[in-house]
Scaffold this motif. Sequence first.
Motif, short mmCIF file in Angstrom:
data_model
loop_
_atom_site.label_atom_id
_atom_site.label_comp_id
_atom_site.label_asym_id
_atom_site.label_seq_id
_atom_site.Cartn_x
_atom_site.Cartn_y
_atom_site.Cartn_z
N ALA A 1 0.91 -1.18 -0.05
CA ALA A 1 -0.06 0.15 0.24
C ALA A 1 0.89 1.38 0.07
N ALA B 1 0.70 4.00 -2.83
CA ALA B 1 0.22 5.18 -2.56
C ALA B 1 1.32 6.29 -3.11
N ALA C 1 -5.01 5.56 2.85
CA ALA C 1 -4.69 4.00 2.45
C ALA C 1 -3.77 3.68 3.58
N GLU D 1 -9.35 -4.17 2.16
CA GLU D 1 -10.22 -3.70 1.06
C GLU D 1 -11.45 -4.69 0.99
#
Length: 348
Positions: free
Chosen positions: A187, A191, A242, A252
Amino acid sequence: MSGPGARILDWLGFGSHDHAASSHGHHNHGSGPHGHTHGVVDATIATTDRGIWAIKWSFVILAITAVLQMVVVVLSSSVALLADTIHNIGDATTAIPLWIAFMLARRKPSPTFTYGLGRVEDFAGIVIVLIILFSAIVAGYQAIDRLINPQVVTHLGWLTAAGIVGFLGNEAVAVFRIRVGREINSAALVADGYHARTDGLTSLAVVLGALGVWLGFPLADPIVGLLITIAIFGIVWQSARAVLTRMLDGVEPGVIGEIHHAAQHVAGARIVDAKARWIGHRLHADIAIAADETLPLSEANKITTALEDELFEHMPALAAANIRFSAGHEQHALPPSHGHGEHDGHKH
């Protein structure tokens, strides 16, 4: 949304990215790069090597980009380019905490850190968000100061070239980080990739500022600087959401649905509870299936083994699945609608 608008949103990172689970169809189980290679190569070492490779080269590209832009800042006195350069320097600096995190993630579990040090990657994500926030504050201050105390912007040709260089450098970095981040389900890396992509667009805004100055509107330069600052704050929000979701053990929506979908392929595996969380870029699942007391132990073991195989088949980011039998019959974790009709109506 579909069509060009959806593709643009997806390119900017605002589309629907369910990369936590594999993007498979019903007929490609076992295909793709993940397959059934678990245990052949240490997955953590393999993915962190890829992550370090992406971070190393993105750092080099952004460092070169920032140096070239800084030269033009000195020549032109452009506050818009200064804001863009500050952000590029901050973006290059984010490579350092990510690099450290990936290196620490390679360490084996210990009696103290029994899951390893994968969660340090989430901490690196927070450091990255703070770096981006600092760059936004600095850029905003400079832009406001220039609005109050205007200065003449010169070397407009070089200023335009520097904006284009900033866009190309950031887009190259974005491709590196997003592609590798999705491959290894990081992540923080994804990001940071979208941050670099949006930063590339702010570099193009520098070109618009130069055009405004050339057309006789000198305040175009600090106004563009303020717009860049607003864009940076937007990146802060997107990235923080995130990374904080991962830090708070959030997953998610598609992850739990994928667990239930995998169970539909195993006769006798009726899930009554399913939980999952990320440890770095590796997924850990805790699953309870309904107990059938009439089954012999050997048959129960076959069910759990088959379910584990299906989970690894469907979810390449999965590192471990703790599967247990439960006497309870209440659905604690309901999956999202998966569009599979009545596949989950197994008879026991």
